[in-house]
Scaffold this active site. Structure first.
Site, PDB file in Angstrom:
ATOM      1  N   HIS A  72      26.080  61.721  59.135  1.00 35.53           N
ATOM      2  CA  HIS A  72      26.748  62.961  58.712  1.00 35.53           C
ATOM      3  C   HIS A  72      28.014  63.134  59.535  1.00 35.53           C
ATOM      4  CE1 HIS A  72      23.835  65.474  56.232  1.00 35.53           C
ATOM      5  NE2 HIS A  72      23.582  64.193  56.072  1.00 35.53           N
ATOM      6  N   TYR A 200      25.337  75.689  56.487  1.00 38.74           N
ATOM      7  CA  TYR A 200      24.935  76.836  57.313  1.00 38.74           C
ATOM      8  C   TYR A 200      25.540  78.079  56.680  1.00 38.74           C
ATOM      9  CZ  TYR A 200      23.535  73.690  61.149  1.00 38.74           C
ATOM     10  OH  TYR A 200      22.922  72.737  61.924  1.00 38.74           O
ATOM     11  N   PRO A 292      16.834  76.861  66.739  1.00 35.35           N
ATOM     12  CA  PRO A 292      17.144  75.616  66.013  1.00 35.35           C
ATOM     13  C   PRO A 292      18.526  75.603  65.350  1.00 35.35           C
ATOM     14  CG  PRO A 292      15.602  76.945  64.776  1.00 35.35           C
ATOM     15  CD  PRO A 292      15.754  77.610  66.105  1.00 35.35           C
ATOM     16  N   LYS A 296      19.565  71.371  68.444  1.00 40.93           N
ATOM     17  CA  LYS A 296      19.711  70.803  69.797  1.00 40.93           C
ATOM     18  C   LYS A 296      18.396  70.602  70.546  1.00 40.93           C
ATOM     19  CE  LYS A 296      23.955  70.124  69.466  1.00 40.93           C
ATOM     20  NZ  LYS A 296      24.189  68.743  69.063  1.00 40.93           N
ATOM     21  N   TYR A 384      28.627  70.277  68.525  1.00 34.46           N
ATOM     22  CA  TYR A 384      27.628  69.939  67.502  1.00 34.46           C
ATOM     23  C   TYR A 384      27.227  68.459  67.585  1.00 34.46           C
ATOM     24  CZ  TYR A 384      25.082  70.328  63.079  1.00 34.46           C
ATOM     25  OH  TYR A 384      24.082  70.353  62.128  1.00 34.46           O
TER      26      TYR A 384
HETATM   27  C1  PHB Z   1      16.500  70.381  59.897  1.00 25.44           C
HETATM   28  O1  PHB Z   1      16.906  69.472  59.145  1.00 25.44           O
HETATM   29  O2  PHB Z   1      15.290  70.682  60.011  1.00 25.44           O
HETATM   30  C2  PHB Z   1      17.521  71.162  60.707  1.00 25.44           C
HETATM   31  C3  PHB Z   1      18.848  70.770  60.666  1.00 25.44           C
HETATM   32  C4  PHB Z   1      19.790  71.477  61.403  1.00 25.44           C
HETATM   33  C5  PHB Z   1      19.386  72.571  62.148  1.00 25.44           C
HETATM   34  C6  PHB Z   1      18.036  72.967  62.188  1.00 25.44           C
HETATM   35  C7  PHB Z   1      17.100  72.255  61.455  1.00 25.44           C
HETATM   36  O3  PHB Z   1      20.317  73.278  62.860  1.00 25.44           O
END
Ligand code: PHB
Ligand code: APR
Length: 389
Positions: A72, A200, A292, A296, A384
């Site tokens: 990604h 997001y 989450p 991280k 990130y």
């Molecule tokens: C996930 O794919 O479970 C995931 C991805 C990014 C995040 C939190 C969870 O910030």
């Protein structure tokens, strides 16, 4: 029984450390409270920093990851239907790897079994002894049988609810905690991801995240009330709410399907200082927790493991204990920067119960500034994809 390093906890931290130590010729045992099968039922985030991928390569546990993972190069941010792409490439020469933590843990168990390293399962009644001496040890039971393990060092990789952190005396341990007033309701569905990058989304109805595990396994989350229950959410209700929180372009194209996993997780920030006590060294969730939102948790466990692995290797190979002496200070310096980033992402993207209209306008200004300012985007990209070790 005697080993050089006794590792309490057979999650990602303990397994990665065990594999790296084995590769360095350092004898380590892993003590896990549950069974391998139980550990592999856990569904966690799967967005890996390059540093973690490199550690898995060094541990000899990255073949399947390279065969099955996705790369990604950016993320999508959205605020009430206005969305934009934030490309990492423009700012950092680093990408993220999408590969489920469950699969990563499975690969580490497989690698450990391939090299014949010892893992004890169903371990109970763990007590750490003589941590401030040259001869620490562990007493525990396995299926009711008492076991005593003499060792040089103990790695506390037993997660937030483990026992190792509690062996640092209360008057010597400071714990920092921030509980967030909401949870994440997450589902897994055997459907193609709605987009090729993560989304997001900050909406008037709350946060939502669109993620994935592979081309036919998607992971979605919606912010929910901290007191909410999974039984309150039918699949239809989940999909309907998610569609209301993500940009119309994606709501109109998302492929829905039955959930194969559905759960609610609380969000907290937590740090224990120090991360070491005598011959005990804490790694991962045993020492810190992040919400989450920044993906991280696993990646910060990995940086702890790298610091500890390098320090132990330096000690055993060159009789130089500098790394061990400074482990806590070194690890915490990075941990707090990651805590900040995860707190910022959570603060900007979620609706808080006590939020004023002013607070909401500030959130929208933060996201607008991120959309329009390259320095802000560079800062996010640097955090990130992973701060340097
Ligand atoms: C996930 O794919 O479970 C995931 C991805 C990014 C995040 C939190 C969870 O910030
Ligand atoms: N004795 C032995 N094992 C224990 C004990 C104990 N007293 N207490 C807990 N454990 C085991 C748990 O069963 C678990 O398998 O320690 C392991 C800790 O694993 P994690 O909680 O996954 O923590 P960690 O290995 O640091 O991985 C961090 O996992 O939970 C996610 O979000 C977290 O992504 C992050 C990553």
């Amino acid at each position: 029984m005697r080993v050089q390093v006794a590792i309490v906890g057979g999650g990602p931290s303990g397994l990665l450390l065990g594999q790296l130590l084995h590769k360095a010729g350092i004898d380590a045992i892993v003590l896990e409270r549950k069974t391998r099968e139980y550990v592999l039922t856990r569904i966690r985030a799967g967005v890996l920093e390059r540093g973690l991928v490199e550690l898995l390569e060094e541990a000899g546990a990255a073949d399947r990851l390279h065969a099955e993972s996705f790369t990604h190069n950016g993320v999508v941010f959205s605020s009430n239907n206005d969305h934009f792409d934030l490309s990492f490439d423009q700012y950092v020469n680093q990408a993220m790897t999408v590969y489920g933590q469950t699969e990563l843990t499975r690969d580490l168990y497989d690698a450990r079994e391939r090299v014949g390293a010892t893992t004890l399962f169903n371990v109970e009644d763990v007590v750490l002894n003589d941590l401030k001496t040259e001869s620490p040890s562990i007493d525990c039971t396995v299926d009711g049988k008492s076991i005593h393990i003499d060792c040089d060092y103990i790695a506390g990789c037993d997660g937030f609810h483990g026992v190792c952190r509690q062996h640092i005396p209360n008057n010597k341990r400071k714990e920092y905690i921030k509980e967030y007033p909401f949870g994440w309701l997450g589902i897994l569905s055997e459907t193609p991801p709605v987009h090729n990058e993560l989304i997001y989304s900050n909406s008037d109805r709350g946060f939502a995240l669109c993620s994935m595990r592979n081309e036919n396994l998607s992971r979605y989350y919606v912010q929910c009330d901290i007191k909410d229950g999974v039984d309150n959410w039918s699949d239809a209700a989940f999909w309907d709410e998610l569609k209301h929180r993500i940009p119309e372009q994606f709501a109109d194209t998302i492929e829905t399907g039955p959930s194969i996993e559905k759960s609610i997780a609380p969000l907290r920030s937590f740090v224990c200082e120090p991360m070491q006590w005598g011959k005990l060294f804490l790694c991962g969730d045993a020492a810190h927790i992040v919400p989450p939102t920044g993906a991280k948790g696993l990646n910060t466990a990995a940086s702890d493991v790298r610091y500890l692995y390098r320090a132990l290797k330096q000690h055993y190979s060159h009789r130089d204990s500098t790394g061990l002496q400074h482990y806590s200070q070194t690890a915490l310096a990075r941990v707090w920067k990651v805590e900040r980033f995860s707190w910022w992402m959570t603060s900007v993207l979620h609706r808080f119960p006590d939020q004023s209209d002013f607070d909401i306008k500030i959130q929208q200004a933060e996201i607008a500034f991120l959309q329009q300012n390259e320095a802000a985007q560079a800062s996010l990209a640097i955090n990130y994809v992973g701060l340097p070790y």
